[in-house]
Design an enzyme around this catalytic site. Sequence first.
Site, PDB file in Angstrom:
ATOM      1  CE  LYS A 123      -2.006  -0.871  10.859  1.00 34.55           C
ATOM      2  NZ  LYS A 123      -1.563  -2.286   9.743  1.00 34.55           N
ATOM      3  CE1 TYR A 159       1.786  -4.942  13.163  1.00 33.56           C
ATOM      4  CE2 TYR A 159       3.314  -3.008  13.148  1.00 33.56           C
ATOM      5  CZ  TYR A 159       2.000  -3.395  12.778  1.00 33.56           C
ATOM      6  OH  TYR A 159       1.392  -3.480  12.980  1.00 33.56           O
ATOM      7  CG  ASN A 180      -3.424  -2.756   6.787  1.00 33.47           C
ATOM      8  OD1 ASN A 180      -2.533  -1.291   7.876  1.00 33.47           O
ATOM      9  ND2 ASN A 180      -2.718  -3.447   6.736  1.00 33.47           N
ATOM     10  CG  HIS A 224      -3.254  -4.184  14.766  1.00 33.73           C
ATOM     11  ND1 HIS A 224      -2.546  -4.812  14.418  1.00 33.73           N
ATOM     12  CD2 HIS A 224      -3.051  -4.433  16.376  1.00 33.73           C
ATOM     13  CE1 HIS A 224      -2.074  -6.293  15.606  1.00 33.73           C
ATOM     14  NE2 HIS A 224      -2.859  -5.548  16.115  1.00 33.73           N
ATOM     15  CD  GLU A 247      -1.763  -7.012  19.463  1.00 34.72           C
ATOM     16  OE1 GLU A 247      -2.617  -6.973  19.274  1.00 34.72           O
ATOM     17  OE2 GLU A 247      -0.900  -7.671  18.700  1.00 34.72           O
TER      18      GLU A 247
HETATM   19  P1  TYD Z   1       0.362  -8.910   9.855  1.00 34.97           P
HETATM   20  O1  TYD Z   1       0.989  -9.946  11.291  1.00 34.97           O
HETATM   21  O2  TYD Z   1       1.011  -9.853   8.727  1.00 34.97           O
HETATM   22  O3  TYD Z   1      -1.258  -8.492   9.546  1.00 34.97           O
HETATM   23  P2  TYD Z   1      -1.899  -8.258   9.989  1.00 34.97           P
HETATM   24  O4  TYD Z   1      -1.995  -6.299  10.186  1.00 34.97           O
HETATM   25  O5  TYD Z   1      -3.584  -8.215   8.989  1.00 34.97           O
HETATM   26  O6  TYD Z   1      -2.634  -9.065  11.256  1.00 34.97           O
HETATM   27  O7  TYD Z   1       1.137  -7.960   8.965  1.00 34.97           O
HETATM   28  C1  TYD Z   1       1.374  -6.418  10.284  1.00 34.97           C
HETATM   29  C2  TYD Z   1       1.427  -5.624   9.063  1.00 34.97           C
HETATM   30  O8  TYD Z   1       2.582  -4.980   8.753  1.00 34.97           O
HETATM   31  C3  TYD Z   1       0.912  -5.380   8.262  1.00 34.97           C
HETATM   32  O9  TYD Z   1      -0.544  -4.672   8.837  1.00 34.97           O
HETATM   33  C4  TYD Z   1       1.182  -4.015   7.352  1.00 34.97           C
HETATM   34  C5  TYD Z   1       2.142  -4.359   7.202  1.00 34.97           C
HETATM   35  N1  TYD Z   1       2.692  -5.436   6.112  1.00 34.97           N
HETATM   36  C6  TYD Z   1       3.525  -5.374   4.631  1.00 34.97           C
HETATM   37  O10 TYD Z   1       3.588  -3.694   5.145  1.00 34.97           O
HETATM   38  N2  TYD Z   1       3.426  -5.806   3.727  1.00 34.97           N
HETATM   39  C7  TYD Z   1       3.658  -6.886   3.752  1.00 34.97           C
HETATM   40  O11 TYD Z   1       3.722  -7.339   3.092  1.00 34.97           O
HETATM   41  C8  TYD Z   1       2.963  -7.860   4.689  1.00 34.97           C
HETATM   42  C9  TYD Z   1       2.850  -8.808   5.434  1.00 34.97           C
HETATM   43  C10 TYD Z   1       2.368  -6.185   5.948  1.00 34.97           C
END
Ligand code: TYD
Length: 153
Positions: A9, A49, A112, A115, A126
């Site tokens: 990211k 998403y 974070n 992905h 994907e």
């Molecule tokens: P998600 O698919 O729930 O998690 P992951 O990436 O662990 O598979 O969410 C996708 C992305 O959306 C996540 O990496 C960061 C963003 N996100 C937020 O910004 N706030 C939130 O509360 C959540 C659940 C996700």
Amino acid sequence: MEKTLVIFKPSAIERALVGQIITRFQQKGLVIAGLKMMQLDEALLREHYAHLVDRDFFPLLLNSMMATPVIVMCLKGKDAIKVVRLMTGATNGRDALPGTIRGDFSMSGQENIVHASSSPEDAVAELSRFFKPEEIFDWDCNDKRYINSPDEL
Ligand code: TYD
């Protein structure tokens, strides 16, 4: 062998973390089967998403994911989808365990770093969303004796 998608990211790109995270995956024994840089747009992110488009934070997520080009990578290995998710850690970096990528490099639920596909169905969808078939290479290490046992191959 299973294939999975990783997206570096904008948080990984801006913080110059790509090299050391690729190193982690390679040291683990995963094989790079595809790798490229691309600029994400809103249409692609709405598809990727789709489960989050109605959430309050979705506009922020869009901005975050389009802030810089991203790097997409296909990794291959035994149980690669599960292994890469375990290495990635919990969604929120503040909850992710130390030793995971998000646990070591992120203090955020949104910024974070990576992905990673969460299931075999998601990985297939994907990979075809982000790569053309000819951008994924069906090569493998010549000597896998010290990565997997014969009955794991
Ligand atoms: P998600 O698919 O729930 O998690 P992951 O990436 O662990 O598979 O969410 C996708 C992305 O959306 C996540 O990496 C960061 C963003 N996100 C937020 O910004 N706030 C939130 O509360 C959540 C659940 C996700």
